[in-house]
Design a protein around this motif. Structure first.
Motif, mmCIF file in Angstrom:
data_model
loop_
_atom_site.group_PDB
_atom_site.id
_atom_site.type_symbol
_atom_site.label_atom_id
_atom_site.label_comp_id
_atom_site.label_asym_id
_atom_site.label_seq_id
_atom_site.Cartn_x
_atom_site.Cartn_y
_atom_site.Cartn_z
ATOM 1 N N MET A 1 0.549 -1.195 -0.102
ATOM 2 C CA MET A 1 0.085 0.012 -0.009
ATOM 3 C C MET A 1 0.969 1.147 0.171
ATOM 4 O O MET A 1 0.555 2.040 -0.885
ATOM 5 C CB MET A 1 -0.881 -0.173 1.322
ATOM 6 N N ILE A 2 1.934 1.384 0.933
ATOM 7 C CA ILE A 2 2.840 2.386 1.056
ATOM 8 C C ILE A 2 3.565 2.535 -0.350
ATOM 9 O O ILE A 2 3.791 3.614 -0.770
ATOM 10 C CB ILE A 2 3.637 2.370 2.293
ATOM 11 N N ALA A 3 4.028 1.652 -0.934
ATOM 12 C CA ALA A 3 4.642 1.598 -2.414
ATOM 13 C C ALA A 3 4.006 2.060 -3.158
ATOM 14 O O ALA A 3 4.585 2.787 -4.024
ATOM 15 C CB ALA A 3 5.241 -0.019 -2.496
ATOM 16 N N SER A 4 2.678 1.723 -3.374
ATOM 17 C CA SER A 4 1.837 2.254 -4.305
ATOM 18 C C SER A 4 1.879 3.585 -4.253
ATOM 19 O O SER A 4 1.979 4.457 -5.111
ATOM 20 C CB SER A 4 0.461 1.610 -4.057
ATOM 21 N N VAL A 5 1.574 4.315 -3.139
ATOM 22 C CA VAL A 5 1.446 5.645 -2.742
ATOM 23 C C VAL A 5 2.863 6.213 -3.360
ATOM 24 O O VAL A 5 3.000 7.411 -4.073
ATOM 25 C CB VAL A 5 1.218 6.074 -1.377
ATOM 26 N N LEU A 6 3.981 5.846 -2.632
ATOM 27 C CA LEU A 6 5.375 6.623 -2.963
ATOM 28 C C LEU A 6 5.768 6.350 -4.411
ATOM 29 O O LEU A 6 6.192 7.125 -5.069
ATOM 30 C CB LEU A 6 6.569 5.758 -2.148
ATOM 31 N N GLY A 7 5.359 5.260 -5.053
ATOM 32 C CA GLY A 7 5.458 5.132 -6.364
ATOM 33 C C GLY A 7 4.820 6.098 -7.153
ATOM 34 O O GLY A 7 5.196 6.809 -8.291
ATOM 35 N N ASN A 8 3.638 6.473 -7.016
ATOM 36 C CA ASN A 8 2.758 7.521 -7.718
ATOM 37 C C ASN A 8 3.281 8.775 -7.265
ATOM 38 O O ASN A 8 3.442 9.640 -8.531
ATOM 39 C CB ASN A 8 1.216 7.395 -7.169
ATOM 40 N N VAL A 9 3.766 9.179 -6.209
ATOM 41 C CA VAL A 9 4.574 10.417 -5.755
ATOM 42 C C VAL A 9 5.759 10.656 -6.804
ATOM 43 O O VAL A 9 5.999 11.469 -7.275
ATOM 44 C CB VAL A 9 4.933 10.502 -4.388
ATOM 45 N N ALA A 10 6.668 9.239 -6.816
ATOM 46 C CA ALA A 10 7.893 9.537 -7.652
ATOM 47 C C ALA A 10 7.521 9.948 -9.186
ATOM 48 O O ALA A 10 8.078 10.518 -9.717
ATOM 49 C CB ALA A 10 8.544 8.169 -7.521
ATOM 50 N N GLU A 11 6.331 9.182 -9.651
ATOM 51 C CA GLU A 11 5.975 9.454 -11.029
ATOM 52 C C GLU A 11 5.375 10.903 -11.074
ATOM 53 O O GLU A 11 5.975 11.386 -12.272
ATOM 54 C CB GLU A 11 4.952 8.416 -11.279
ATOM 55 N N MET A 12 4.908 11.266 -10.319
ATOM 56 C CA MET A 12 4.296 12.552 -10.444
ATOM 57 C C MET A 12 5.432 13.752 -10.382
ATOM 58 O O MET A 12 5.607 14.614 -11.300
ATOM 59 C CB MET A 12 3.398 13.167 -9.319
ATOM 60 N N GLU A 13 6.467 13.708 -9.467
ATOM 61 C CA GLU A 13 7.748 14.246 -9.225
ATOM 62 C C GLU A 13 8.408 14.336 -10.763
ATOM 63 O O GLU A 13 8.769 15.489 -11.222
ATOM 64 C CB GLU A 13 8.623 13.980 -8.323
#
Length: 200
Positions: A111-123
């Motif tokens: 769950m946390i990896a999904s959130v952080l992965g989305n953040v990395a992609e947005m950045e």
């Protein structure tokens, strides 16, 4: 079965020492110098890591942050699933969490990896948009002298641009001295030497 670390920086000029601060805890450290935009399975050191996993030599992989795997959410989650399928536990240091608990996928980690992965992609997307906007603004002001966005110099153009560094290397100067005399970074001098050797 061993515990290893995967380290990645985006360019040859960047320092990896911060990510390697605890390297003595691992039997092997894979140091990658590649953009996060490059898919994990297409990177040189990552390929070596995968080969070692397939040989059954690795039990645990440590990374400093999740975006060391990539800047694309699908790529990140694909690699996590691959590690899990091989019973290789991934530990992300900045969140202090393993991808598996008792040899089973950790749902909280996913769950946390999904959130952080989305953040990395947005950045990454935001960075690219800012870069394009900056270039367009510079063009409007008549100050942009660089290459068009998304284009790259050919090897021949690169060598021509840094012919002074080539000359120093041909004179027998070390990489560091050639870089200093040519007024460029060590990474640039290394690339010049590599291209010179490939032409030889």
């Amino acid at each position: 079965m061993t515990k290893v670390k995967y380290v990645r920086v985006s360019t040859v000029e960047q320092n990896t020492s911060r990510q390697e601060i605890n390297s003595n805890e691992f039997s092997k450290v894979y140091v990658e110098k590649a953009s996060g935009a490059v898919k994990f399975l297409e990177r040189d050191e990552a390929k070596k890591l995968i080969q070692d996993i397939d040989k059954g030599n690795i039990a645990e992989i440590h990374i400093t942050t999740l975006d060391r795997l990539g800047r694309d959410i699908i790529d990140i989650l694909t690699m996590i699933e691959y590690f899990n399928s091989k019973s290789v536990n991934l530990f992300v240091e900045n969140i202090g969490m393993f991808s598996m608990i008792n040899e089973k996928p950790n749902p909280t980690f996913k769950m946390i990896a999904s959130v952080l992965g989305n953040v990395a992609e947005m950045e990454r997307n935001n960075m690219l948009e800012r870069q394009k906007a900056g270039i367009e603004l510079a063009k409007l002001k008549g100050k942009y002298k660089g290459r068009l966005y998304g284009t790259r110099m050919t090897d021949e153009e690169f060598l021509k641009k840094y012919k002074n560094v080539q000359a120093e290397l041909r004179n027998g100067e070390s990489l560091r001295r050639a870089a200093r005399l040519g007024g460029v970074s060590l990474g640039i001098a290394q690339k010049v030497k590599r291209l010179m050797m490939s032409e030889a």
